[in-house]
Enzyme design. Structure first.
Site, PDB file in Angstrom:
ATOM      1  N   LEU A 174       0.541  -1.481  -0.092  1.00  0.00           N
ATOM      2  CA  LEU A 174      -0.596   0.444  -0.025  1.00  0.00           C
ATOM      3  C   LEU A 174       0.502   1.259  -0.034  1.00  0.00           C
ATOM      4  O   LEU A 174       2.110   1.506   0.431  1.00  0.00           O
ATOM      5  CB  LEU A 174      -1.145  -0.275   1.511  1.00  0.00           C
ATOM      6  CG  LEU A 174      -2.212  -1.223   1.375  1.00  0.00           C
ATOM      7  CD1 LEU A 174      -2.629  -1.333   2.111  1.00  0.00           C
ATOM      8  CD2 LEU A 174      -3.192  -1.342  -0.256  1.00  0.00           C
ATOM      9  N   PRO A 175       0.316   2.422  -0.317  1.00  0.00           N
ATOM     10  CA  PRO A 175       1.148   3.601  -0.710  1.00  0.00           C
ATOM     11  C   PRO A 175       2.434   3.859   0.839  1.00  0.00           C
ATOM     12  O   PRO A 175       2.824   3.752   0.411  1.00  0.00           O
ATOM     13  CB  PRO A 175      -0.377   4.487  -0.834  1.00  0.00           C
ATOM     14  CG  PRO A 175      -1.025   4.163  -1.396  1.00  0.00           C
ATOM     15  CD  PRO A 175      -0.980   2.649  -0.830  1.00  0.00           C
ATOM     16  N   THR A 186       6.239   0.681   1.652  1.00  0.00           N
ATOM     17  CA  THR A 186       7.751   1.543   2.680  1.00  0.00           C
ATOM     18  C   THR A 186       6.671   2.458   3.743  1.00  0.00           C
ATOM     19  O   THR A 186       5.938   3.679   3.434  1.00  0.00           O
ATOM     20  CB  THR A 186       8.567   2.323   1.780  1.00  0.00           C
ATOM     21  OG1 THR A 186       8.551   1.379   1.152  1.00  0.00           O
ATOM     22  CG2 THR A 186       9.669   3.317   2.075  1.00  0.00           C
ATOM     23  N   LYS A 233      15.732   0.789   4.569  1.00  0.00           N
ATOM     24  CA  LYS A 233      14.616   0.916   3.361  1.00  0.00           C
ATOM     25  C   LYS A 233      15.037   2.675   3.415  1.00  0.00           C
ATOM     26  O   LYS A 233      15.066   3.240   2.760  1.00  0.00           O
ATOM     27  CB  LYS A 233      13.194   0.566   2.933  1.00  0.00           C
ATOM     28  CG  LYS A 233      11.898   1.275   1.745  1.00  0.00           C
ATOM     29  CD  LYS A 233      12.882   0.570   0.585  1.00  0.00           C
ATOM     30  CE  LYS A 233      12.237   1.216  -0.502  1.00  0.00           C
ATOM     31  NZ  LYS A 233      12.912   1.341  -1.686  1.00  0.00           N
ATOM     32  N   LYS A 271       7.843  11.304   0.396  1.00  0.00           N
ATOM     33  CA  LYS A 271       6.811  10.621   1.379  1.00  0.00           C
ATOM     34  C   LYS A 271       8.081   9.919   1.915  1.00  0.00           C
ATOM     35  O   LYS A 271       8.211  10.259   3.566  1.00  0.00           O
ATOM     36  CB  LYS A 271       5.953   9.462   1.288  1.00  0.00           C
ATOM     37  CG  LYS A 271       5.364   8.640   1.706  1.00  0.00           C
ATOM     38  CD  LYS A 271       4.978   6.852   2.088  1.00  0.00           C
ATOM     39  CE  LYS A 271       6.115   6.346   1.413  1.00  0.00           C
ATOM     40  NZ  LYS A 271       5.279   5.060   0.964  1.00  0.00           N
TER      41      LYS A 271
HETATM   42  P1  NAD Z   1       0.319   2.721  -6.111  1.00  0.00           P
HETATM   43  O1  NAD Z   1      -0.174   3.870  -5.705  1.00  0.00           O
HETATM   44  O2  NAD Z   1       0.765   2.381  -7.557  1.00  0.00           O
HETATM   45  O3  NAD Z   1       0.293   1.300  -5.638  1.00  0.00           O
HETATM   46  C1  NAD Z   1      -0.666   1.122  -4.398  1.00  0.00           C
HETATM   47  C2  NAD Z   1      -2.316   0.712  -4.702  1.00  0.00           C
HETATM   48  O4  NAD Z   1      -2.546   0.366  -3.627  1.00  0.00           O
HETATM   49  C3  NAD Z   1      -3.253   1.409  -5.306  1.00  0.00           C
HETATM   50  O5  NAD Z   1      -3.182   0.929  -6.685  1.00  0.00           O
HETATM   51  C4  NAD Z   1      -4.292   1.526  -4.624  1.00  0.00           C
HETATM   52  O6  NAD Z   1      -5.560   1.986  -5.249  1.00  0.00           O
HETATM   53  C5  NAD Z   1      -4.006   0.144  -3.513  1.00  0.00           C
HETATM   54  N1  NAD Z   1      -5.081   1.006  -2.617  1.00  0.00           N
HETATM   55  C6  NAD Z   1      -4.456   1.722  -1.367  1.00  0.00           C
HETATM   56  N2  NAD Z   1      -5.677   1.591  -0.553  1.00  0.00           N
HETATM   57  C7  NAD Z   1      -6.485   0.560  -0.890  1.00  0.00           C
HETATM   58  C8  NAD Z   1      -6.928  -0.455   0.831  1.00  0.00           C
HETATM   59  N3  NAD Z   1      -6.944   0.280   1.579  1.00  0.00           N
HETATM   60  N4  NAD Z   1      -7.650  -1.480  -0.201  1.00  0.00           N
HETATM   61  C9  NAD Z   1      -6.857  -1.802  -1.452  1.00  0.00           C
HETATM   62  N5  NAD Z   1      -5.650  -1.411  -2.214  1.00  0.00           N
HETATM   63  C10 NAD Z   1      -5.667  -0.294  -1.555  1.00  0.00           C
HETATM   64  O7  NAD Z   1       2.386   2.531  -5.231  1.00  0.00           O
HETATM   65  P2  NAD Z   1       3.392   1.588  -5.668  1.00  0.00           P
HETATM   66  O8  NAD Z   1       4.199   2.500  -6.380  1.00  0.00           O
HETATM   67  O9  NAD Z   1       3.321  -0.217  -5.885  1.00  0.00           O
HETATM   68  O10 NAD Z   1       4.185   1.834  -3.926  1.00  0.00           O
HETATM   69  C11 NAD Z   1       4.119   0.951  -3.130  1.00  0.00           C
HETATM   70  C12 NAD Z   1       4.449   1.524  -1.943  1.00  0.00           C
HETATM   71  O11 NAD Z   1       6.040  -0.006  -2.746  1.00  0.00           O
HETATM   72  C13 NAD Z   1       4.540   1.960  -1.553  1.00  0.00           C
HETATM   73  O12 NAD Z   1       4.836   2.590  -0.324  1.00  0.00           O
HETATM   74  C14 NAD Z   1       6.559   2.780  -1.862  1.00  0.00           C
HETATM   75  O13 NAD Z   1       6.840   3.829  -1.700  1.00  0.00           O
HETATM   76  C15 NAD Z   1       6.433   1.869  -2.700  1.00  0.00           C
HETATM   77  N6  NAD Z   1       7.810   1.463  -2.834  1.00  0.00           N
HETATM   78  C16 NAD Z   1       6.950   1.562  -4.449  1.00  0.00           C
HETATM   79  C17 NAD Z   1       8.402   1.520  -5.778  1.00  0.00           C
HETATM   80  C18 NAD Z   1       7.971   1.918  -6.906  1.00  0.00           C
HETATM   81  O14 NAD Z   1       9.005   2.007  -8.117  1.00  0.00           O
HETATM   82  N7  NAD Z   1       6.877   2.262  -7.365  1.00  0.00           N
HETATM   83  C19 NAD Z   1      10.263   0.544  -5.283  1.00  0.00           C
HETATM   84  C20 NAD Z   1       9.705   0.212  -3.418  1.00  0.00           C
HETATM   85  C21 NAD Z   1       8.640   1.072  -2.806  1.00  0.00           C
END
Ligand code: NAD
Length: 294
Positions: free
Chosen positions: A65-66, A96, A171, A246
């Site tokens: 999740l975000p 994260t 991280k 963030k």
């Molecule tokens: P994203 O916004 O693409 O995905 C998050 C998903 O969670 C969304 O599809 C959203 O609809 C869903 N969501 C939110 N609340 C929800 C709930 N209550 N129930 C069900 N679904 C829900 O973000 P992301 O890029 O996939 O990042 C996710 C996490 O991974 C973050 O914490 C980010 O910091 C971390 N991260 C991202 C990357 C990257 O390159 N994108 C790399 C490493 C870590």
């Protein structure tokens, strides 16, 4: 362990869940976005209509999740997952979030008899799709061993950082460095281009010289230099600038709490703060290069 509930099928969670399906696990996924759910079911996953449906009969729950508030909203409270999951269920939060938030959720989960690990990742969306992520895991070593087959289906490097929360601390250190490196790489490329260099030639020179780094070599911020980087597709589908902001905020919080100096992390956070304030929050974090292109 066969049945997995996967919550959050976004840029990272989507490909991670699909890799679990490909490895032979039965995966029920849930997301607020209909598009993300559709993509998951198009790739062999079971799209669940609700979290309650996804967790039915689950041996393990994975969340991606975000931010911390989403994780607390999912797990805590009378209606939260911790109150609903049977004791012994393995719970992996790969989002994260702040280490103290992970410790709070982890403690509540452990008290309820759940086997909790914080397991944030590095490697970007390309690493998520290729199944080559690095996992930084906090929690009990025996729980990590139980989770290893799941982690191995989604990643290549699996590190035990320490107790619950330690994965998040690792991280945050990594992403503070990444934010600094991306901003520095963008600044160097913009300087070269302003002085008549071709960004592809300059990138090649620096990647064989002492300026070599991950942002330059694998995630080049200049459009057209790397065919598969977010920069070459309008900064879409990567790691959003608002998520980098963030993480830089989490690094600053951690530095304040531990009385550590983080001048470069603070500068990178300020750069991303203005970048996001200018309406670029949803663009990939490599779009910070636009800040230097005048
Ligand atoms: P994203 O916004 O693409 O995905 C998050 C998903 O969670 C969304 O599809 C959203 O609809 C869903 N969501 C939110 N609340 C929800 C709930 N209550 N129930 C069900 N679904 C829900 O973000 P992301 O890029 O996939 O990042 C996710 C996490 O991974 C973050 O914490 C980010 O910091 C971390 N991260 C991202 C990357 C990257 O390159 N994108 C790399 C490493 C870590």
């Amino acid at each position: 362990m066969q049945h997995i509930a996967f919550i959050g099928l976004g840029n990272m969670g989507g490909p991670m869940a699909i890799n679990l399906v490909r490895a032979g696990f039965s995966v029920s996924g849930v997301d607020l976005s209909a598009e993300a759910l559709q993509h998951f079911s198009d790739n062999g996953g079971r799209a669940a209509a609700s979290v309650a449906e996804a967790i039915q009969g689950a041996d393990a729950v994975i969340s991606m999740l975000p931010a911390g508030r989403h994780v607390e909203g999912l797990y805590l409270g009378d209606d939260g997952l911790i109150a609903r999951l049977p004791a012994g269920t393995l719970v992996l939060d790969c989002s994260t979030i702040a280490a103290h938030t992970a410790r709070g959720v982890g403690r509540t989960a452990s008290d309820a008899g759940l086997r909790f690990l914080d397991a944030p990742v590095s490697g970007g969306t390309a690493g998520a799709a290729a199944g080559t992520l690095t996992f930084m895991v906090g929690g009990d070593a025996a729980n990590l061993e139980a989770a290893r087959p799941l982690l191995a289906a989604m990643g290549k490097n699996i590190f035990h950082a320490g107790d619950i929360g330690a994965g998040q601390t690792a991280k945050v250190c990594n992403n503070m460095l990444l934010g600094i490196l991306m901003a520095g790489t963008a600044e160097a490329l913009a300087l070269g281009v302003k002085n008549g260099l071709d960004p592809a030639v300059l990138s090649e020179i620096m990647s064989k010289s002492s300026g070599r780094n991950w942002a330059l070599e694998l995630y080049n911020p200049w459009p057209g230099v790397m065919e598969n980087s977010p920069a070459s597709r309008g900064y879409s589908g990567g790691f959003m600038s608002e998520l980098m902001l963030k993480d830089l905020g989490l690094a600053e919080e951690t530095a304040l709490q531990s009385h550590a100096a983080n001048p470069l992390g603070a500068l990178a956070r300020n750069l991303y703060e203005s970048h996001v304030a200018e309406g670029n929050g949803k663009l990939d974090f490599s779009s910070i290069v636009n800040h230097f292109r005048h």
